[in-house]
Design a protein around this motif. Sequence first.
Motif, short mmCIF file in Angstrom:
data_model
loop_
_atom_site.label_atom_id
_atom_site.label_comp_id
_atom_site.label_asym_id
_atom_site.label_seq_id
_atom_site.Cartn_x
_atom_site.Cartn_y
_atom_site.Cartn_z
N TYR A 1 0.85 -1.19 0.00
CA TYR A 1 0.00 0.00 0.00
C TYR A 1 0.89 1.24 0.00
O TYR A 1 1.58 1.52 0.98
CB TYR A 1 -0.87 -0.03 1.26
CG TYR A 1 -1.90 1.06 1.35
CD1 TYR A 1 -3.00 1.06 0.50
CD2 TYR A 1 -1.76 2.09 2.27
CE1 TYR A 1 -3.95 2.06 0.58
CE2 TYR A 1 -2.71 3.10 2.35
CZ TYR A 1 -3.80 3.07 1.50
OH TYR A 1 -4.73 4.06 1.59
N PRO A 2 0.92 2.00 -1.10
CA PRO A 2 1.85 3.15 -1.15
C PRO A 2 1.26 4.38 -0.46
O PRO A 2 0.09 4.71 -0.68
CB PRO A 2 2.01 3.41 -2.66
CG PRO A 2 0.83 2.77 -3.30
CD PRO A 2 0.15 1.86 -2.34
N ILE A 3 2.05 5.03 0.38
CA ILE A 3 1.61 6.28 1.02
C ILE A 3 2.77 7.27 1.03
O ILE A 3 3.93 6.87 0.94
CB ILE A 3 1.12 6.07 2.47
CG1 ILE A 3 2.19 5.43 3.35
CG2 ILE A 3 -0.16 5.24 2.52
CD1 ILE A 3 1.82 5.39 4.82
N TYR A 4 2.45 8.56 1.17
CA TYR A 4 3.48 9.60 1.34
C TYR A 4 3.36 10.11 2.76
O TYR A 4 2.34 10.66 3.14
CB TYR A 4 3.28 10.72 0.32
CG TYR A 4 3.78 10.35 -1.07
CD1 TYR A 4 5.09 10.63 -1.44
CD2 TYR A 4 2.95 9.72 -1.98
CE1 TYR A 4 5.57 10.28 -2.69
CE2 TYR A 4 3.42 9.36 -3.25
CZ TYR A 4 4.73 9.65 -3.59
OH TYR A 4 5.20 9.31 -4.83
N LEU A 5 4.42 9.93 3.54
CA LEU A 5 4.37 10.28 4.96
C LEU A 5 4.89 11.69 5.21
O LEU A 5 5.89 12.08 4.60
CB LEU A 5 5.27 9.33 5.75
CG LEU A 5 4.74 7.95 6.09
CD1 LEU A 5 5.83 7.14 6.78
CD2 LEU A 5 3.52 8.06 7.00
#
Length: 213
Positions: free
Chosen positions: A5-9
């Motif tokens: 699951y790709p996310i930008y933190l």
Amino acid sequence: MGNLYPIYLNLEGQLCLVVGGGKVAERKIGSLLECGARVRLVSPQVTDQIKKWADLGQIELLQREYRPSDLTGSFLVFATTDNAEVNCQVARDCGERHLPVNVADNPTHCSFFVPSVIRRGKLSIAISTGGSSPKLAAKIRRQLESQFGPEYAEFLDLLSDVRRQVLADVEDIGQRQAIFYSLVESDILDLLKNKKYDQVKERLKNAYSGYRS
Ligand SMILES: C[C@@]1(CC(=O)O)C2=NC(=C\c3[nH]c(c(CCC(=O)O)c3CC(=O)O)Cc3[nH]c(c(CC(=O)O)c3CCC(=O)O)/C=C3\N/C(=C\2)[C@@H](CCC(=O)O)[C@]3(C)CC(=O)O)/[C@H]1CCC(=O)O
Ligand SMILES: NC(=O)c1ccc[n+]([C@@H]2O[C@H](COP(=O)([O-])OP(=O)(O)OC[C@H]3O[C@@H](n4cnc5c(N)ncnc54)[C@H](O)[C@@H]3O)[C@@H](O)[C@H]2O)c1
């Protein structure tokens, strides 16, 4: 492993623990500092660059072996030692504490991977092969780097300004969408690439001057 699951933190001000102070740690710390993270490093030996960051007060350095209590207050954890058992223990300790952990020598112990990244101002493109081939991820990054030049950073700055203005000035949602669409589909990127700034100004004026409420 299923789909990742790709996310930008947003790491601004968040404490990240890096265990181990070698070449891999140096690369991870460099990208953490670029994102405004606070870095705590625990390692008996460190690279010259890591020592420099510590001397400049840019990271907190604990020059000794890892202890589980080092995890206290961490938002993310990176196990980058050259000792598989230590890395594995860090992963276990993180698992018990529900902390996200990246393990440099063992993809199966990672709860997150670090992707290869291209940045052009506010644009970032992240590439992951799910741990299958970091070398391929880096090759794809180099390919995309030539496709996405510095003009994308300028274009996004313009789009961001115009977006704020249009959201304030144009009430009709349909009209707003039409403006955003025409800008994204316009030749502005090419004009920026060729430094034709007068024509860029012209395009921007034409794009939304007729729509003001
Ligand atoms: C993208 C990048 C991000 C970053 O770290 O900043 C990244 N590795 C990079 C570089 C790199 N990695 C390696 C070398 C040495 C050359 C070589 O051996 O190939 C180099 C240097 C180089 O390529 O020059 C070897 C290596 N890497 C891992 C193992 C362990 C294993 O696989 O078991 C081993 C084998 C060690 C061995 O052989 O013993 C593991 C991981 N490396 C990942 C990310 C994650 C999966 C990413 C994905 O999903 O694709 C994952 C799973 C965990 C993680 O670290 O997050 C960055 C490229 C930045 C760029 O240039 O753009
Ligand atoms: N994930 C990646 O991107 C990637 C890339 C290359 C290599 N690797 C793997 O990552 C590992 C680290 O690689 P490197 O080149 O940075 O190694 P390195 O030898 O340069 O550094 C290892 C560091 O671990 C520290 N260390 C050892 N025991 C420790 C302990 N108990 N507590 C805290 N620190 C301890 C050492 O002091 C040293 O600073 C290797 O296993 C390597 O195969 C991963």
